[in-house]
Scaffold this active site. Sequence first.
Site, PDB file in Angstrom:
ATOM      1  N   GLU A 290       0.855  -1.395  -0.069  1.00  0.00           N
ATOM      2  CA  GLU A 290       0.124   0.032  -0.063  1.00  0.00           C
ATOM      3  C   GLU A 290       0.764   1.361  -0.061  1.00  0.00           C
ATOM      4  O   GLU A 290       0.943   2.071   0.884  1.00  0.00           O
ATOM      5  CB  GLU A 290      -0.800  -0.113   1.305  1.00  0.00           C
ATOM      6  CG  GLU A 290      -1.555  -1.365   1.381  1.00  0.00           C
ATOM      7  CD  GLU A 290      -2.521  -1.160   2.927  1.00  0.00           C
ATOM      8  OE1 GLU A 290      -1.840  -0.886   3.927  1.00  0.00           O
ATOM      9  OE2 GLU A 290      -3.674  -1.453   2.792  1.00  0.00           O
ATOM     10  N   GLY A 292       1.701   4.851  -0.388  1.00  0.00           N
ATOM     11  CA  GLY A 292       1.053   6.321  -0.710  1.00  0.00           C
ATOM     12  C   GLY A 292       2.126   7.528  -1.025  1.00  0.00           C
ATOM     13  O   GLY A 292       2.155   7.686  -2.092  1.00  0.00           O
ATOM     14  N   ARG A 330       3.224  19.971   6.887  1.00  0.00           N
ATOM     15  CA  ARG A 330       4.083  19.041   7.420  1.00  0.00           C
ATOM     16  C   ARG A 330       5.327  19.550   8.088  1.00  0.00           C
ATOM     17  O   ARG A 330       5.873  19.174   9.130  1.00  0.00           O
ATOM     18  CB  ARG A 330       4.418  18.175   6.401  1.00  0.00           C
ATOM     19  CG  ARG A 330       3.452  17.205   5.536  1.00  0.00           C
ATOM     20  CD  ARG A 330       3.778  16.188   4.653  1.00  0.00           C
ATOM     21  NE  ARG A 330       4.610  15.416   5.370  1.00  0.00           N
ATOM     22  CZ  ARG A 330       6.056  15.173   5.508  1.00  0.00           C
ATOM     23  NH1 ARG A 330       6.634  16.005   4.468  1.00  0.00           N
ATOM     24  NH2 ARG A 330       6.678  14.174   5.694  1.00  0.00           N
ATOM     25  N   CYS A 361      -1.318  33.415  10.456  1.00  0.00           N
ATOM     26  CA  CYS A 361      -0.984  34.129  11.526  1.00  0.00           C
ATOM     27  C   CYS A 361      -0.622  33.233  12.602  1.00  0.00           C
ATOM     28  O   CYS A 361      -1.319  32.865  13.550  1.00  0.00           O
ATOM     29  CB  CYS A 361      -2.319  34.928  12.241  1.00  0.00           C
ATOM     30  SG  CYS A 361      -2.548  36.341  10.834  1.00  0.00           S
ATOM     31  N   TYR A 390       0.558  14.021   1.112  1.00  0.00           N
ATOM     32  CA  TYR A 390       0.215  14.652   2.625  1.00  0.00           C
ATOM     33  C   TYR A 390       0.360  16.258   2.350  1.00  0.00           C
ATOM     34  O   TYR A 390       0.630  16.784   3.475  1.00  0.00           O
ATOM     35  CB  TYR A 390       1.050  14.061   3.479  1.00  0.00           C
ATOM     36  CG  TYR A 390       0.856  12.574   3.574  1.00  0.00           C
ATOM     37  CD1 TYR A 390      -0.351  11.747   3.739  1.00  0.00           C
ATOM     38  CD2 TYR A 390       1.993  11.964   3.159  1.00  0.00           C
ATOM     39  CE1 TYR A 390      -0.361  10.538   3.930  1.00  0.00           C
ATOM     40  CE2 TYR A 390       2.059  10.226   3.239  1.00  0.00           C
ATOM     41  CZ  TYR A 390       0.722   9.702   3.617  1.00  0.00           C
ATOM     42  OH  TYR A 390       0.406   8.231   3.649  1.00  0.00           O
TER      43      TYR A 390
HETATM   44  C1  LIG Z   1      -0.705   5.701   5.933  1.00  0.00           C
HETATM   45  C2  LIG Z   1      -0.881   4.155   5.445  1.00  0.00           C
HETATM   46  C3  LIG Z   1      -0.304   3.810   4.188  1.00  0.00           C
HETATM   47  C4  LIG Z   1       0.673   4.534   3.547  1.00  0.00           C
HETATM   48  O1  LIG Z   1       1.809   4.906   3.844  1.00  0.00           O
HETATM   49  P1  LIG Z   1       2.912   5.860   2.950  1.00  0.00           P
HETATM   50  O2  LIG Z   1       4.025   5.976   4.143  1.00  0.00           O
HETATM   51  O3  LIG Z   1       2.343   7.061   2.649  1.00  0.00           O
HETATM   52  O4  LIG Z   1       3.376   4.677   2.012  1.00  0.00           O
HETATM   53  C5  LIG Z   1      -0.526   2.467   3.772  1.00  0.00           C
HETATM   54  N1  LIG Z   1      -1.391   1.710   4.517  1.00  0.00           N
HETATM   55  C6  LIG Z   1      -1.661   2.044   5.867  1.00  0.00           C
HETATM   56  C7  LIG Z   1      -2.444   1.346   6.500  1.00  0.00           C
HETATM   57  C8  LIG Z   1      -1.668   3.416   6.403  1.00  0.00           C
HETATM   58  O5  LIG Z   1      -2.120   3.823   7.347  1.00  0.00           O
END
Ligand SMILES: *Cc1c(COP(=O)(O)O)cnc(C)c1O
Length: 443
Positions: A290, A292, A330, A361, A390
């Site tokens: 997964e 991101g 961030r 502000c 993000y």
């Molecule tokens: C946030 C998250 C991701 C993605 O994480 P990255 O660091 O953006 O790759 C994948 N799986 C779960 C369950 C997450 O909470």
Amino acid sequence: MYLHGTSKINANGHLEIGGNDVTDLAKEFGTPLYIVDESLVRQRAREYVEAFKASGLKFQVAYASKAFSVMAMCVIAEQEGLSLDVVSDGELFTALQAGFPVERIHFHGNNKTPDEINMALDAGIGCFVVDNFDELALLNALAGDKGKKVNVLLRITPGVEAHTHDYISTGQQDSKFGFDLGNGAAKQAIEEAMKLDNLVILGVHSHIGSQIFEVEGFRMAVDKVAQFAVSIRAELGLTFKVINLGGGFGIRYVEGDTPLPVSEYVGAITDAIKANFANAEFPLPEIWVEPGRSMVGDAGTTLYTVGTSKNIPGVRKYIAVDGGMTDNPRPALYQSRYEAVLANRANEAAEETVSIAGKCCESGDMLIWDLELPKADNGDLLAVFCTGAYNYAMASNYNRIRRPAVVFVKDGQADLVVKRESLDNIVCNDVIPARLQKSTLAK
Ligand SMILES: *Cc1c(COP(=O)(O)O)cnc(C)c1O
């Protein structure tokens, strides 16, 4: 200067991304502007898919849409053959509106509401990643009400926590997420789920952290999850069809960040799976990941216009831009660091050290401390790199600042994928109750 993807400095000394001079993008779309290098996103997606194909294992690469959830991004994920993680009704709606194939949507989260679960059940999504005992019971009941059986993965906390270069193998019990492997909760959850008629257990899920630069944490997680899979099969007769190892693959934000190539992360995971199940008398599980941040992070650049500056002799010079923590929280949240360039004078040598402030502000509204730049003037363009993940996803309307537009650039084309918010957008959900209107009139 480190340039990502298709970014380069053109003959005019301007930053160019996806064949577009960013000074033209600023004129056409205004600033602040999120610019996404579409070719780089697609390249990353393909790196994941190719690495899994090379392993010979069955797989799904699910883009964790929380990193950057907009409809055009869902379309790209679909075109590249990815699956999609969502963690709220809003992310699910975004995917559905984009026409993302429902069977490739996975629903995450530690507190899915009944409404969210019902929405996902009605849509017929591919699987729920169940986080806790309450959700097991709730999901089973709601699925039963609809006469449906649903696929589930159980999220387990394997006791491996990884972050950048650090990983520890114990002591991560204290997490709001998942069933703990060490204290027996994970096994108990499997036993519980096996008793529930409307749940089909596909396997388990583990996510060990984010911005990880080493493979060791993933190997340790695979070892623990694989041992668990073997013991569950022996003790309960259930064979996992799927093992999901989550995301967390690192990217290069600044010098000193040392992410591995995608193929190394994936290779380490698939090799560890093969090693663990070498002697198993059952089919190798399908492996899901997964990513991101690593799918979109370095493909994003935020373009700002330089405004005011403040020099405090002997202390520091602040340069303010027309965005800030509203489009990139961030640095304020995590002390995250970024690199940037004066995008309309990118060939000029650095002359001074400045710090880039936002316009909110809030003293903490800083984007970059101690950046080497040519002498920046009002009206110059500042490009901050690596803002694809993000950033838009975490943007806010603090100070009632409007969220920027997002454009996808590729091969000289630039297309709006999110419009800049209007002032009307800012007040469109405000309501002045009649009672307040009367009191104003009474004066
Ligand atoms: C946030 C998250 C991701 C993605 O994480 P990255 O660091 O953006 O790759 C994948 N799986 C779960 C369950 C997450 O909470």
